[in-house]
Design a protein around this motif. Structure first.
Motif, PDB file in Angstrom:
ATOM      1  N   ARG A  99       0.807  -1.217   0.000  1.00 43.93           N
ATOM      2  CA  ARG A  99       0.000   0.000   0.000  1.00 43.93           C
ATOM      3  C   ARG A  99       0.845   1.275   0.000  1.00 43.93           C
ATOM      4  NH1 ARG A  99      -4.381   0.059   4.426  1.00 43.93           N
ATOM      5  NH2 ARG A  99      -5.324   1.559   3.004  1.00 43.93           N
ATOM      6  N   VAL A 100       2.004   1.217  -0.629  1.00 44.02           N
ATOM      7  CA  VAL A 100       2.795   2.432  -0.847  1.00 44.02           C
ATOM      8  C   VAL A 100       2.054   3.299  -1.855  1.00 44.02           C
ATOM      9  CG1 VAL A 100       4.923   3.310  -1.883  1.00 44.02           C
ATOM     10  CG2 VAL A 100       5.008   1.409  -0.243  1.00 44.02           C
ATOM     11  N   PRO A 101       1.758   4.568  -1.532  1.00 43.76           N
ATOM     12  CA  PRO A 101       0.956   5.383  -2.443  1.00 43.76           C
ATOM     13  C   PRO A 101       1.749   6.168  -3.479  1.00 43.76           C
ATOM     14  CG  PRO A 101       1.218   6.528  -0.362  1.00 43.76           C
ATOM     15  CD  PRO A 101       1.957   5.216  -0.220  1.00 43.76           C
ATOM     16  N   VAL A 102       3.023   6.466  -3.170  1.00 44.80           N
ATOM     17  CA  VAL A 102       3.795   7.412  -3.984  1.00 44.80           C
ATOM     18  C   VAL A 102       5.181   6.853  -4.245  1.00 44.80           C
ATOM     19  CG1 VAL A 102       4.808   9.726  -4.072  1.00 44.80           C
ATOM     20  CG2 VAL A 102       2.549   9.393  -3.038  1.00 44.80           C
ATOM     21  N   LEU A 103       5.626   6.949  -5.493  1.00 42.22           N
ATOM     22  CA  LEU A 103       6.995   6.650  -5.880  1.00 42.22           C
ATOM     23  C   LEU A 103       7.615   7.901  -6.483  1.00 42.22           C
ATOM     24  CD1 LEU A 103       6.906   3.154  -7.654  1.00 42.22           C
ATOM     25  CD2 LEU A 103       7.690   3.682  -5.343  1.00 42.22           C
ATOM     26  N   ILE A 104       8.739   8.322  -5.932  1.00 41.35           N
ATOM     27  CA  ILE A 104       9.520   9.407  -6.512  1.00 41.35           C
ATOM     28  C   ILE A 104      10.758   8.779  -7.127  1.00 41.35           C
ATOM     29  CG2 ILE A 104      10.677  11.602  -6.112  1.00 41.35           C
ATOM     30  CD1 ILE A 104       7.678  11.647  -5.533  1.00 41.35           C
ATOM     31  N   LEU A 105      10.880   8.837  -8.451  1.00 40.63           N
ATOM     32  CA  LEU A 105      11.983   8.211  -9.163  1.00 40.63           C
ATOM     33  C   LEU A 105      13.122   9.214  -9.298  1.00 40.63           C
ATOM     34  CD1 LEU A 105       9.951   6.318 -11.914  1.00 40.63           C
ATOM     35  CD2 LEU A 105      10.514   5.604  -9.570  1.00 40.63           C
ATOM     36  N   SER A 106      14.264   8.850  -8.739  1.00 36.80           N
ATOM     37  CA  SER A 106      15.374   9.784  -8.617  1.00 36.80           C
ATOM     38  C   SER A 106      16.668   9.097  -9.011  1.00 36.80           C
ATOM     39  CB  SER A 106      15.422  10.319  -7.180  1.00 36.80           C
ATOM     40  OG  SER A 106      16.398  11.321  -7.028  1.00 36.80           O
ATOM     41  N   GLY A 107      17.787   9.794  -8.769  1.00 36.04           N
ATOM     42  CA  GLY A 107      19.099   9.255  -9.079  1.00 36.04           C
ATOM     43  C   GLY A 107      20.122   9.691  -8.047  1.00 36.04           C
ATOM     44  N   GLY A 108      21.403   9.991  -8.443  1.00 33.18           N
ATOM     45  CA  GLY A 108      21.825  10.236  -9.790  1.00 33.18           C
ATOM     46  C   GLY A 108      20.844  11.049 -10.634  1.00 33.18           C
ATOM     47  N   GLU A 109      20.999  10.846 -11.911  1.00 31.63           N
ATOM     48  CA  GLU A 109      20.084  11.441 -12.872  1.00 31.63           C
ATOM     49  C   GLU A 109      19.248  10.318 -13.473  1.00 31.63           C
ATOM     50  OE1 GLU A 109      17.596  12.965 -14.965  1.00 31.63           O
ATOM     51  OE2 GLU A 109      18.822  14.397 -13.830  1.00 31.63           O
ATOM     52  N   PRO A 110      17.970  10.233 -13.103  1.00 34.94           N
ATOM     53  CA  PRO A 110      17.158   9.090 -13.537  1.00 34.94           C
ATOM     54  C   PRO A 110      17.003   8.973 -15.038  1.00 34.94           C
ATOM     55  CG  PRO A 110      15.791  10.800 -12.535  1.00 34.94           C
ATOM     56  CD  PRO A 110      17.220  11.161 -12.247  1.00 34.94           C
ATOM     57  N   LEU A 111      17.118  10.079 -15.772  1.00 36.15           N
ATOM     58  CA  LEU A 111      16.981  10.003 -17.224  1.00 36.15           C
ATOM     59  C   LEU A 111      18.138   9.249 -17.885  1.00 36.15           C
ATOM     60  CD1 LEU A 111      15.628  13.583 -17.986  1.00 36.15           C
ATOM     61  CD2 LEU A 111      14.357  11.436 -18.070  1.00 36.15           C
ATOM     62  N   LEU A 112      19.202   8.982 -17.140  1.00 38.18           N
ATOM     63  CA  LEU A 112      20.307   8.190 -17.668  1.00 38.18           C
ATOM     64  C   LEU A 112      20.037   6.694 -17.595  1.00 38.18           C
ATOM     65  CD1 LEU A 112      23.357  10.156 -16.216  1.00 38.18           C
ATOM     66  CD2 LEU A 112      22.651  10.019 -18.607  1.00 38.18           C
ATOM     67  N   ARG A 113      18.977   6.309 -16.926  1.00 41.18           N
ATOM     68  CA  ARG A 113      18.629   4.894 -16.849  1.00 41.18           C
ATOM     69  C   ARG A 113      17.775   4.529 -18.058  1.00 41.18           C
ATOM     70  NH1 ARG A 113      18.179   0.558 -12.241  1.00 41.18           N
ATOM     71  NH2 ARG A 113      16.900  -0.953 -13.388  1.00 41.18           N
ATOM     72  N   PRO A 114      18.233   3.603 -18.920  1.00 42.50           N
ATOM     73  CA  PRO A 114      17.523   3.326 -20.177  1.00 42.50           C
ATOM     74  C   PRO A 114      16.096   2.831 -19.997  1.00 42.50           C
ATOM     75  CG  PRO A 114      19.755   2.423 -20.234  1.00 42.50           C
ATOM     76  CD  PRO A 114      19.503   2.868 -18.831  1.00 42.50           C
ATOM     77  N   ASP A 115      15.821   2.142 -18.893  1.00 43.25           N
ATOM     78  CA  ASP A 115      14.484   1.581 -18.684  1.00 43.25           C
ATOM     79  C   ASP A 115      13.596   2.456 -17.808  1.00 43.25           C
ATOM     80  OD1 ASP A 115      15.827   1.230 -16.324  1.00 43.25           O
ATOM     81  OD2 ASP A 115      15.434  -0.921 -16.130  1.00 43.25           O
ATOM     82  N   LEU A 116      13.964   3.726 -17.643  1.00 42.23           N
ATOM     83  CA  LEU A 116      13.194   4.607 -16.763  1.00 42.23           C
ATOM     84  C   LEU A 116      11.714   4.632 -17.138  1.00 42.23           C
ATOM     85  CD1 LEU A 116      12.854   6.848 -14.595  1.00 42.23           C
ATOM     86  CD2 LEU A 116      13.373   8.493 -16.415  1.00 42.23           C
ATOM     87  N   TYR A 117      11.429   4.788 -18.419  1.00 45.97           N
ATOM     88  CA  TYR A 117      10.030   4.933 -18.820  1.00 45.97           C
ATOM     89  C   TYR A 117       9.272   3.613 -18.693  1.00 45.97           C
ATOM     90  CZ  TYR A 117      11.384   9.548 -20.412  1.00 45.97           C
ATOM     91  OH  TYR A 117      11.845  10.846 -20.463  1.00 45.97           O
ATOM     92  N   ASP A 118       9.960   2.493 -18.865  1.00 47.29           N
ATOM     93  CA  ASP A 118       9.312   1.208 -18.620  1.00 47.29           C
ATOM     94  C   ASP A 118       8.942   1.064 -17.140  1.00 47.29           C
ATOM     95  OD1 ASP A 118       9.650   0.447 -21.304  1.00 47.29           O
ATOM     96  OD2 ASP A 118      11.643  -0.380 -20.899  1.00 47.29           O
ATOM     97  N   ILE A 119       9.861   1.490 -16.274  1.00 42.34           N
ATOM     98  CA  ILE A 119       9.607   1.428 -14.828  1.00 42.34           C
ATOM     99  C   ILE A 119       8.449   2.344 -14.452  1.00 42.34           C
ATOM    100  CG2 ILE A 119      10.590   2.012 -12.576  1.00 42.34           C
ATOM    101  CD1 ILE A 119      13.328   1.136 -13.764  1.00 42.34           C
ATOM    102  N   ALA A 120       8.474   3.562 -14.980  1.00 44.92           N
ATOM    103  CA  ALA A 120       7.407   4.517 -14.671  1.00 44.92           C
ATOM    104  C   ALA A 120       6.059   4.016 -15.187  1.00 44.92           C
ATOM    105  CB  ALA A 120       7.735   5.881 -15.268  1.00 44.92           C
TER     106      ALA A 120
END
Length: 449
Positions: free
Chosen positions: A120-141
């Protein structure tokens, strides 16, 4: 996190809380709204007007407040990658422009997301480093959005181009936070990259124009405090949705550079500016959000600010602040780092509660055999020094534990970042305060070297 705008709206339209008792004397021992002198705070501009809108002036008092309200599960800030194209002076993760081995795979991330949803975690904040450098960022999101999470993106903004904006908008990120630490020269020096300011501001504008909720994240230090008035005005002129002021916390490079932390009087003046800007937005009916973080003394100081201007709302606001309860590390806020280690929040990277490769997050977060996690969950927390005797302890929860631990090796010592005076918190004559000293490394036995 202290949601300034939310509490400002309580002034205009009180929600269920303690009944107002009419105009009262200033809070005992407090000097409401005391400001730093112009010389001490760099001659920053004076506060704006504070009258109630006509419709709010006669608002009926709300009903009695309930107990502290907690979300079903913690907000999880997830550092998916440690690599970053910048090397910022206050980076808690000590990120750099190189690969860090052992990071979670896409499949491992998906498995953790499923566990977080069941927990029941309501919120995910995707961070880094720089998260846009992770190739699968959009798949995860996309996976997170499909399961119903509120998904935020925490980025330095320098890599956001038209293609990224299109994908962010199409995927439906709920919020994009972009770091901006002052004017061009100030920001570029903080971020150690010439041109970073223009890239970050351009990213914010592009997100705004695409209809994405976007905000500035500003980390306050003595070196950039003078830029805060300009940045607040610029954010309003640009139509930026949210402004987040982060106080410096002593972790990673932020700990190494803690000697540059804002003086207490500078902090008070900065908070006056944020409060004034937030009140003006609420008073004028503008949809803007102001938030602060990493110094829960902001709650009691807000009460001082409000007591001077709206004394008939003081008791209601006090009740709402107690319902908020202050610092939520290890309780309503959690962190997963790039390797899968779980921490009480993002500033505890040198203390690990467990790893999601070994146990599910839900099991780690529920295991109170860990003394730090148990101590953070205790109500009240067993804090020492002036914090233990503070009359506003129920409002701030003892503030941030990281600064105390970084300075003394003891996470339960008083927080040196509290910018309220002894008489304001009711501990006059309590002795010398814990002072911020320059960074030094700690041996395993807790002795600085």
């Amino acid at each position: 996190m202290f949601r300034v705008s939310q509490f400002m709206r309580e002034i205009v339209a009180p929600t269920p809380g303690a009944p107002d008792r009419g105009a009262e004397a200033p809070l005992a021992g407090m000097r409401p709204g005391r400001r730093a002198s112009d010389a001490e705070a760099g001659a920053l501009p004076a506060a704006s007007g504070s009258h109630l809108p006509p419709a709010a002036a006669g608002a009926a008092p709300p009903s009695a407040a309930g107990p502290r309200r907690d979300p079903p599960g913690p907000v999880v800030i997830w550092n998916l990658i440690r690599r970053c194209n910048l090397a910022c002076r206050h980076c808690y993760s000590v990120s750099a422009d190189r690969d860090f081995p052992g990071e979670l795979s896409t499949a491992e991330v998906f498995g953790v997301i499923d566990d977080l949803r069941a927990f029941r975690v309501p919120v995910l904040i995707l961070s880094g480093g720089e998260p846009l450098l992770r190739p699968d960022l959009y798949d995860i999101a996309a996976r997170a959005k499909s399961l119903g999470f509120y998904v935020g993106l925490s980025t330095n903004g320098t890599l956001i181009d038209a293609a990224h904006v299109g994908r962010i908008a199409a995927l439906g990120f709920d919020y994009v936070g972009i770091s901006l630490d002052g004017k061009r020269a100030t920001h570029d020096a903080f971020r150690r990259k010439q041109g970073a300011f223009d890239q970050s501001l351009g990213a914010a504008r592009a997100c705004r124009d695409a209809g994405i909720k976007v905000g500035f994240r500003f980390t306050l230090t003595e070196g950039n405090a003078a830029d805060l008035p300009w940045l607040l005005e610029m954010a309003q002129a640009e139509g930026i949705d949210k402004f987040y002021l982060s106080h410096l916390n002593y972790a990673g490079r932020g700990n190494v550079n803690r000697k540059h932390d804002a003086f207490h009087l500078t902090t008070r003046r900065a908070m006056d500016l944020v409060f004034d800007a937030a009140w003006a937005a609420v008073r004028d009916g503008r949809e803007r959000e102001f938030v602060t973080g990493n110094n829960d003394a902001d709650g009691p100081y807000f009460l001082m600010w409000a007591a001077e201007r709206f004394p008939d709302r003081t008791e209601h606001l006090r009740a709402k602040l107690a319902q908020w309860g202050g610092n939520a590390s290890g309780e309503n806020v959690a962190n997963i780092d790039n390797l899968g280690n779980v921490h009480p929040d993002t500033y505890w990277w040198d203390y690990t509660l467990g790893n999601v490769r070994d146990r599910p997050f839900s099991a780690i977060w529920s295991d109170l055999s860990d003394p730090i996690l148990a101590g953070l969950r205790a109500r009240p927390r067993a804090i020492k020094g002036r914090c233990a005797a503070c009359r506003h302890f129920a409002l701030c929860g003892g503030n941030t534990r990281t600064r105390a631990r970084s300075l003394t090796g003891d996470p339960w010592q008083e927080d040196p970042g509290c910018y309220l005076d002894d008489d304001e918190i009711g501990v006059t004559g309590a002795g010398e305060r814990l002072e911020v000293t320059p960074y030094s490394r700690w041996r395993k036995d807790g002795v600085p070297v």
